[in-house]
Scaffold this motif. Structure first.
Motif, mmCIF file in Angstrom:
data_model
loop_
_atom_site.group_PDB
_atom_site.id
_atom_site.type_symbol
_atom_site.label_atom_id
_atom_site.label_comp_id
_atom_site.label_asym_id
_atom_site.label_seq_id
_atom_site.Cartn_x
_atom_site.Cartn_y
_atom_site.Cartn_z
ATOM 1 N N VAL A 211 -81.879 -0.511 14.335
ATOM 2 C CA VAL A 211 -80.979 -0.608 15.585
ATOM 3 C C VAL A 211 -79.629 0.063 15.316
ATOM 4 N N LEU A 212 -79.086 -0.270 14.183
ATOM 5 C CA LEU A 212 -77.723 0.107 13.921
ATOM 6 C C LEU A 212 -77.842 1.851 13.517
ATOM 7 N N PHE A 213 -78.756 2.273 12.862
ATOM 8 C CA PHE A 213 -78.555 3.559 12.440
ATOM 9 C C PHE A 213 -79.407 4.608 13.498
ATOM 10 N N PHE A 214 -80.462 4.123 13.969
ATOM 11 C CA PHE A 214 -81.497 4.913 14.552
ATOM 12 C C PHE A 214 -81.331 4.839 16.239
ATOM 13 N N LEU A 215 -80.808 3.421 16.537
ATOM 14 C CA LEU A 215 -80.513 3.468 18.020
ATOM 15 C C LEU A 215 -79.232 3.755 18.389
ATOM 16 N N LEU A 216 -78.233 2.879 17.925
ATOM 17 C CA LEU A 216 -76.819 2.906 17.992
ATOM 18 C C LEU A 216 -76.169 4.582 17.569
ATOM 19 N N GLY A 217 -76.730 4.693 16.107
ATOM 20 C CA GLY A 217 -76.189 5.625 15.408
ATOM 21 C C GLY A 217 -76.557 7.115 16.180
ATOM 22 N N VAL A 218 -77.766 7.160 16.221
ATOM 23 C CA VAL A 218 -78.365 8.235 16.993
ATOM 24 C C VAL A 218 -77.861 8.556 18.311
ATOM 25 N N GLY A 219 -77.889 7.465 19.107
ATOM 26 C CA GLY A 219 -77.499 7.688 20.538
ATOM 27 C C GLY A 219 -76.081 7.894 20.732
ATOM 28 N N LEU A 220 -75.088 7.309 19.848
ATOM 29 C CA LEU A 220 -73.779 7.745 19.876
ATOM 30 C C LEU A 220 -73.808 9.334 19.274
ATOM 31 N N LEU A 221 -74.173 9.761 18.350
ATOM 32 C CA LEU A 221 -74.157 11.278 18.030
ATOM 33 C C LEU A 221 -74.609 11.972 19.232
ATOM 34 N N VAL A 222 -75.665 11.959 19.519
ATOM 35 C CA VAL A 222 -76.117 12.429 20.855
ATOM 36 C C VAL A 222 -75.379 12.473 21.794
#
Length: 629
Positions: A211-222
């Motif tokens: 959740v931290l890296f692939f949901l929140l992290g990717v979501g924020l970067l995109v």
């Protein structure tokens, strides 16, 4: 849909004046990257076309296949993909989400542009050392036919990483303000220090890290406009580096694996083929025939628009290219007949969504590459779902035009219709030639585009005679750029999917999806809704690479035909891709039609609603997808 999300240039002024040492250095670096990548990429693309076409001829006509052809094609392909990725970065053509950035102030856009470039450079720096190590590791492996060291092939990854670093540095010197640069570097450094400090805590969080890296992290970067390939790749690097002791060499290996599938070589070839059919006048010939046949009817040109998108779609690999080939030929006459601009773009948008399954769609090719489903079966299964979508749109068009006064247009004489048909026949034959060549085994899905390229050149030069040779080089560069942008996303998404699989997420996902109420029907419904959402944000190819290997085995286990499932997924993603307010395909159609999105948004919903009904039919009636297999 492949290249609708583009990087924007900074709008807040350069870091240094254009005539300063830094400004001159930036121009030198930019020119160096341009000529180091564009001309070699063009030559590589030409070589791939010639090599694969020669292999088809030797195998099918002479019964003497070139046993070394696939090895050489694979070597050239990875270089073409990486050089194309560099070209896309330099030209600002990597896919990224601009929905939120477009609503910000110019100052905020400039800051996020600088921050995004810094993030790209951080990702490349993370890959540089492992990429060079990967070159050394692969030296021990040689190809069986050519006996060439694999290092010659994988050196393309290291070279691409270095060139993207140089291109990013030149961009910062040209477009970034010093204040934005300082704040961006400070923000990135703070995030890196936070991750380093949390290394001892993160492994204990288990799957919460996903959740931290692939949901929140990717979501924020995109969301902040970082290129999708960087969002996927950097999240994977951060996850692996912070939660495990896995060497980064593995990440580079997964990127290489994702980009190197020989079936993906069809991507640049079909992109080039799509550009050719427009440049040769083949697309305009098809549209002219349809206009003569039904253009005189009440709302006739609206039906022509649907038919033209059906014929043209799928070949170029870019829905933007498909729409750009059709709209200029029809919109002026449709406006003369009183069509509102917003209605035109609404129809163009919906027709783009309708035609996502039409072969040789690059999304279908990607599904075959990452899931093992037969490409020939996907090509055969893709026609009827698009027919259902087209019929749904035709119902809306008929209902909208049924009470309008009949246009005072005479039906063209039969001789004009026959004449335009004969003129269009060579162009109309191309999609059927491509499908037949694959289904009958004349060429593989990788090679068949070369037959299309050769056919288009011969027909275009000898019959249509509209091609301008000065357009060839820019077309080849554009094909390399778009292909590189697609392929590096596939590589980074493959690495991300591997990380998700290693975490055990795939087993958990299988368990969750298998427990959905309603069995296979419930699974199809959940999948369709999920891919509508994914299509709005991720776009087709990266979504398929990420979730295809996870969901297709579940579909198979639940008794859902894989071709049927593929059609449901692709059609659903098309709906998401073209549905406002997030679907980037909608904004591409508005840009092509030069119409304010607000004018089209209120008119597009009836068409999308009709396509949603078509999606329900496709999901509930498997025969639509598998009836002709």
């Amino acid at each position: 849909m492949t290249a609708l999300l583009h990087e924007g240039r900074g709008v807040a002024g350069p870091l240094e004046p254009a005539n300063s040492i830094a400004g001159r250095s930036a121009r030198v670096l930019d020119t160096l990257v341009k000529w180091t990548t564009e001309l070699p990429a063009v030559l590589l693309l030409i070589a791939e076309v010639a090599l694969l076409l020669a292999n088809v001829i030797y195998r099918y006509a002479l019964h003497d296949p070139l046993t070394w052809a696939d090895e050489l094609a694979s070597l050239l392909f990875i270089w073409l993909a990486m050089l194309g990725a560099v070209i896309a970065l330099r030209r600002g053509e990597h896919m990224r989400l601009t929905t939120f950035i477009a609503r910000m102030s110019p100052g905020a856009q400039a800051f996020l542009d600088t921050l995004g470039t810094i993030v790209v450079m951080v990702f490349m720096l993370c890959l540089l050392g492992p990429a060079l190590e990967y070159v050394q590791e692969e030296w021990l492996i040689t190809t069986p036919a050519l006996e060439m060291h694999h290092s010659y092939r994988v050196a393309a990854i290291a070279a691409g990483v270095i060139l993207m670093l140089v291109s990013s540095a030149a961009r910062l010197l040209q477009h970034a303000r010093l204040k934005n640069l300082i704040w961006s570097c400070a923000l990135v450094a703070a995030c890196a220090l936070a991750l380093y400090a949390a290394r001892g805590v993160l492994p204990a969080l288990g799957n919460l890290n996903l959740v931290l890296f692939f949901l929140l992290g990717v979501g924020l970067l995109v969301t902040i406009g970082v290129p999708i390939m960087t969002a996927f790749g950097l999240a994977t690097v951060a996850y692996i580096g912070s939660t495990s002791h896995t060497p980064m060499l593995v990440v580079v290996g997964r990127v290489d694996e994702g980009m190197s599938g020989i079936i993906l070589l069809s991507v640049p070839l079909f992109v080039f083929l799509g550009a050719l059919i427009e440049a040769m006048g083949m697309a305009s010939a098809m549209i002219r025939f349809l206009a003569n046949l039904i253009g005189h009817m009440r709302g006739g040109l609206s039906y022509v628009l649907i038919g033209a998108m059906y014929l043209v779609s799928g070949i170029s690999g870019s829905k933007a290219a498909d729409m750009a080939a059709v709209a200029p030929a029809l919109f002026p006459e449709m406006k003369k007949r009183g069509e509102a601009e917003g209605e035109l773009v609404a129809m163009l948008t919906a027709s783009g969504a309708m035609s996502e399954t039409i072969p040789p769609s690059l999304v279908l090719i990607t599904i075959g590459s990452v899931t093992g489903v037969s490409i020939a079966a996907l090509f055969t299964g893709g026609f009827m779902p698009a027919v259902v979508g087209a019929l749904a749109m035709i119902v809306v068009i008929w209902f909208r035009n049924r009470k309008l006064p009949k246009e005072n247009l005479a039906r063209p004489p039969m001789r004009d219709i026959v004449s335009s048909l004969l003129y269009a026949l060579p162009a109309l034959a191309l999609p059927f030639l491509i499908r037949t060549a694959v289904v009958e085994g004349v060429a593989t899905a990788t090679e068949v585009a070369t037959i299309g390229v050769a056919y288009s050149f011969v027909i275009g030069l000898l019959f249509y005679r509209k091609f301008q040779w000065r357009r060839l080089y820019p077309m080849l560069v554009e094909a390399a750029s778009l292909s590189g942008a697609i392929l590096i996303i596939i590589g980074c998404a493959t690495a991300m999917a591997w990380a998700l699989t290693q975490s055990g997420f795939s087993r958990q996902l299988a368990g969750w999806m298998g427990a959905v109420p309603g069995g296979s029907v419930g699974f199809l419904i959940i999948s369709a809704l999920a891919f509508v959402v994914l299509g709005s944000f991720l776009e087709g190819i990266p979504a398929i690479v990420l979730f295809g290997p996870l969901l297709f085995p579940i579909a198979r286990a639940m008794g859902v035909n894989e071709v049927h499932y593929a059609m449901v997924v692709v059609f659903a993603m098309g709906l998401g891709l073209f549905a406002p307010p997030f679907g980037v395909g909608f904004y591409a159609a508005c840009a092509i039609g030069r119409v304010n999105p607000a004018h089209a948004m209120q008119r597009v919903w009836p068409y999308l609603a009709a396509l949603f009904v078509a999606l329900i039919l496709i999901a509930t009636i498997p025969w639509i997808s598998v009836g002709f297999l």
